[in-house]
Design an enzyme around this catalytic site. Structure first.
Site, PDB file in Angstrom:
ATOM      1  N   HIS A  76       0.940  -1.177   0.182  1.00 62.07           N
ATOM      2  CA  HIS A  76       0.069  -0.015   0.162  1.00 62.07           C
ATOM      3  C   HIS A  76       0.782   1.206   0.015  1.00 62.07           C
ATOM      4  O   HIS A  76       1.866   1.206   0.611  1.00 62.07           O
ATOM      5  CB  HIS A  76      -1.179   0.116   1.281  1.00 62.07           C
ATOM      6  CG  HIS A  76      -0.408   0.048   2.693  1.00 62.07           C
ATOM      7  ND1 HIS A  76      -0.014   1.293   3.200  1.00 62.07           N
ATOM      8  CD2 HIS A  76      -0.042  -1.148   3.422  1.00 62.07           C
ATOM      9  CE1 HIS A  76       0.258   0.944   4.341  1.00 62.07           C
ATOM     10  NE2 HIS A  76       0.324  -0.465   4.632  1.00 62.07           N
ATOM     11  N   ASP A  78       0.007   4.442   1.183  1.00 59.48           N
ATOM     12  CA  ASP A  78      -0.178   5.441   2.400  1.00 59.48           C
ATOM     13  C   ASP A  78       0.681   4.909   3.606  1.00 59.48           C
ATOM     14  O   ASP A  78       1.064   3.942   3.768  1.00 59.48           O
ATOM     15  CB  ASP A  78      -1.664   5.535   2.712  1.00 59.48           C
ATOM     16  CG  ASP A  78      -2.429   4.286   3.206  1.00 59.48           C
ATOM     17  OD1 ASP A  78      -1.914   3.052   2.494  1.00 59.48           O
ATOM     18  OD2 ASP A  78      -3.116   4.401   3.990  1.00 59.48           O
ATOM     19  N   ASP A 115       6.481   1.110   6.954  1.00 62.09           N
ATOM     20  CA  ASP A 115       5.008   0.837   6.813  1.00 62.09           C
ATOM     21  C   ASP A 115       4.228   1.316   5.924  1.00 62.09           C
ATOM     22  O   ASP A 115       3.674   2.504   6.355  1.00 62.09           O
ATOM     23  CB  ASP A 115       4.440   0.260   8.347  1.00 62.09           C
ATOM     24  CG  ASP A 115       2.925  -0.173   8.108  1.00 62.09           C
ATOM     25  OD1 ASP A 115       2.672  -0.481   7.388  1.00 62.09           O
ATOM     26  OD2 ASP A 115       2.242   0.074   9.292  1.00 62.09           O
ATOM     27  N   GLU A 145      -4.931   2.121   3.164  1.00 67.68           N
ATOM     28  CA  GLU A 145      -4.986   0.938   4.125  1.00 67.68           C
ATOM     29  C   GLU A 145      -4.924   1.129   5.601  1.00 67.68           C
ATOM     30  O   GLU A 145      -5.530   0.273   6.300  1.00 67.68           O
ATOM     31  CB  GLU A 145      -3.461   0.182   3.666  1.00 67.68           C
ATOM     32  CG  GLU A 145      -3.289  -1.295   4.282  1.00 67.68           C
ATOM     33  CD  GLU A 145      -2.872  -1.360   5.546  1.00 67.68           C
ATOM     34  OE1 GLU A 145      -3.064  -2.417   6.045  1.00 67.68           O
ATOM     35  OE2 GLU A 145      -2.392  -0.404   6.064  1.00 67.68           O
ATOM     36  N   HIS A 452       3.680   2.795  13.194  1.00 66.10           N
ATOM     37  CA  HIS A 452       2.613   3.797  13.750  1.00 66.10           C
ATOM     38  C   HIS A 452       3.181   4.836  15.038  1.00 66.10           C
ATOM     39  O   HIS A 452       2.030   5.382  15.709  1.00 66.10           O
ATOM     40  CB  HIS A 452       1.484   3.239  14.205  1.00 66.10           C
ATOM     41  CG  HIS A 452       0.633   2.416  13.069  1.00 66.10           C
ATOM     42  ND1 HIS A 452      -0.420   1.622  13.194  1.00 66.10           N
ATOM     43  CD2 HIS A 452       1.175   1.847  11.908  1.00 66.10           C
ATOM     44  CE1 HIS A 452      -0.675   1.139  12.152  1.00 66.10           C
ATOM     45  NE2 HIS A 452       0.439   1.141  11.290  1.00 66.10           N
TER      46      HIS A 452
END
Length: 483
Positions: A76, A78, A115, A145, A452
């Site tokens: 992905h 994003d 990520d 995503e 994250h």
């Protein structure tokens, strides 16, 4: 960022550097998509963009591989946008700046975007290569995503006609992932009646937590700032009732919240002493959170909007009752979380108190059971609840032909049997398997830690490991089946 260009394999790191240079938080993928499409068209790759913004590139098989099984690579585009308290980074305008330290690539007090930028970089390096042997290749790059997997949800099954798919969105080198948790959002809204007052307000702040990914880090004993602040306020309220003015913690429901802040109207002397006592107890319980800070200070404000004492109690009762953390471990897979919930975002608005949670489960029925519990809790609290953004789990297939082939390549590289893992996080494989039930899938990737969060980092050596495995795996694809 120029130092990334000198890392090996250079083709992968050069693509990763290009991705870092383009802002790409979820829902703002336009610029990176344009770069991908323009690069693919210049290369002569057949390229399609669907209505959602997903990108598909197709590359013909190299000479002599035309009869081998076609493969899709999937990632992905994003990234999660999180930064430290002191960072001035603008995720809509600024590139991600990087540094290399002790064998790891870090960003500058922001998420790195490894990520899934590094997985995407590996896929692009294959698609734009001149010297890698491979069958017919499709690269599928999705949007959105990180917030609800909207790109995968909108993807046409026509894009998934190939027999094999390699997802490049997992974060532990040397391991093959064959399953993942599904998820569902739960959002509470508790109406509050606001009144305007002139008063000294007490600001209570929880900060300095490690945070992290609400799936893969949920069992690693990372404190949640929303949960800690609710506890501080609840304990204070039991000593001296007060009026809540605001509560703000977290920005994304798939992130373990690192800081949260509330404003209340309360007696000054009692509040400071009580908060200090509560803070000392909480810090003693969380020695792993070395930088945890729980602070209270009084500030002068005018026209402060506050809820009544009774409404405040309802808000705190709801906050303290919403489940957070690991709810059950798997019986079928040792050491794997089966079901969890994360209180990712709490905020007050003119409408009242809003609590946004993300539940995850390896099975579908525990999500339904937890949804019943949360709905009952909302009803008792006088709140509304919305259940949405449901996505399925990816069920492991131990008889997978692609898994057998991938395991063979891993054994050749590492000299041992590769661990087979199920990740307590959402991979797009779950949604894709629903669209193409016969699609055979595996997932692997280099080692990423603290995804994250502003502590996200990527282990340099493992990128070369994964790249070598990917290249060898494409080279040994079997003959195409003509069934």
């Amino acid at each position: 960022m120029s130092e990334l260009k000198h890392l090996e394999p250079q083709s992968v790191w050069q693509w990763f550097e290009r991705l870092c240079a383009i802002p790409r938080p979820t829902f703002h993928e336009q610029a990176v998509r344009q770069m991908l499409v323009e690069a693919a068209e210049q290369r002569g790759l057949k390229t399609v963009v669907d209505a959602k913004g997903n990108v598909r590139m197709i590359k013909p098989a190299t000479a002599g591989m035309e009869d081998r099984t076609p493969v899709a690579l999937q990632a992905h585009m994003d990234m999660v946008a999180q930064k430290g308290e002191k960072s001035n980074h603008d995720f809509l305008r600024d590139p991600i700046t990087t540094r290399i330290e002790d064998g790891w690539v870090w960003a500058n007090d922001t998420t790195l975007g490894a990520d899934n930028g590094i997985g995407l970089a590996m896929g692009l390096a294959v698609m734009f290569s001149d010297d890698i042997v491979h069958p017919e290749l499709t690269l599928i790059v999705t949007v959105e995503e990180e917030v609800g997997m909207g790109g995968a949800e909108a993807l046409s099954s026509d894009w998934l006609h190939m027999p094999y798919l390699i997802n490049l969105d997992t974060e532990d080198a040397g391991e093959i992932f064959i399953g993942c948790a599904g998820g569902r959002d739960a959002s509470f809204t508790l109406p509050l009646d606001w009144q305007s007052v002139d008063a000294r307000a007490c600001r209570i702040r929880v900060s300095g937590l490690r945070g992290g990914h609400s799936g893969v880090d949920i069992d690693k004993n990372h404190a949640n700032a929303n949960v800690l602040l609710a506890r501080v306020l609840g304990s204070l309220y039991s000593s001296i009732p007060f009026s809540l003015s605001s509560f703000h913690g977290g920005e994304l429901r798939n992130v373990i919240t690192r800081e949260a802040e509330a404003l209340i109207v309360v007696d000054e002397e009692i509040a400071l002493e009580t908060v200090s006592e509560i803070a000392a107890a909480i810090k003693a319980e969380w020695p792993e959170e070395e930088h945890l800070q729980i602070e209270a200070e009084f500030i002068d404000l005018t026209s402060l909007q506050v809820a009544s004492v009774e409404n405040t109690q309802k808000a705190l009762d709801l906050l303290l009752s919403v489940p957070n953390g690991v709810l059950r471990m798997s019986d079928a897979f040792a050491g794997v979380v089966e079901t969890s919930s994360n209180i990712g975002v709490v905020q007050t608005t003119t409408d009242g108190l809003h609590i946004h949670c993300l539940m995850r489960s390896l099975k579908e029925t525990p999500k339904d059971e937890l949804s019943l519990r949360l709905t009952a809790l909302a009803r008792m609290a006088g709140a509304e609840i919305a259940l949405m953004a449901d996505y399925p789990s990816w069920t492991p297939n131990p008889d997978s032909a692609l898994l057998k082939l991938t395991s063979q390549v891993f054994r050749e590289h590492y000299g041992k049997e590769p661990p087979l893992q199920i990740i307590h996080a959402g991979l797009e494989c779950g949604i894709l398997s629903g669209k193409a039930p016969k699609l055979d899938m595996v997932s692997f990737g280099p080692t990423i830690r603290a995804a994250h969060s502003p502590k996200e980092r990527l282990e340099v050596a493992t990128v070369a490991e994964c790249w070598s495995i990917l290249v060898d795996l494409l080279r040994v694809m079997p003959q195409r089946s003509h069934e």
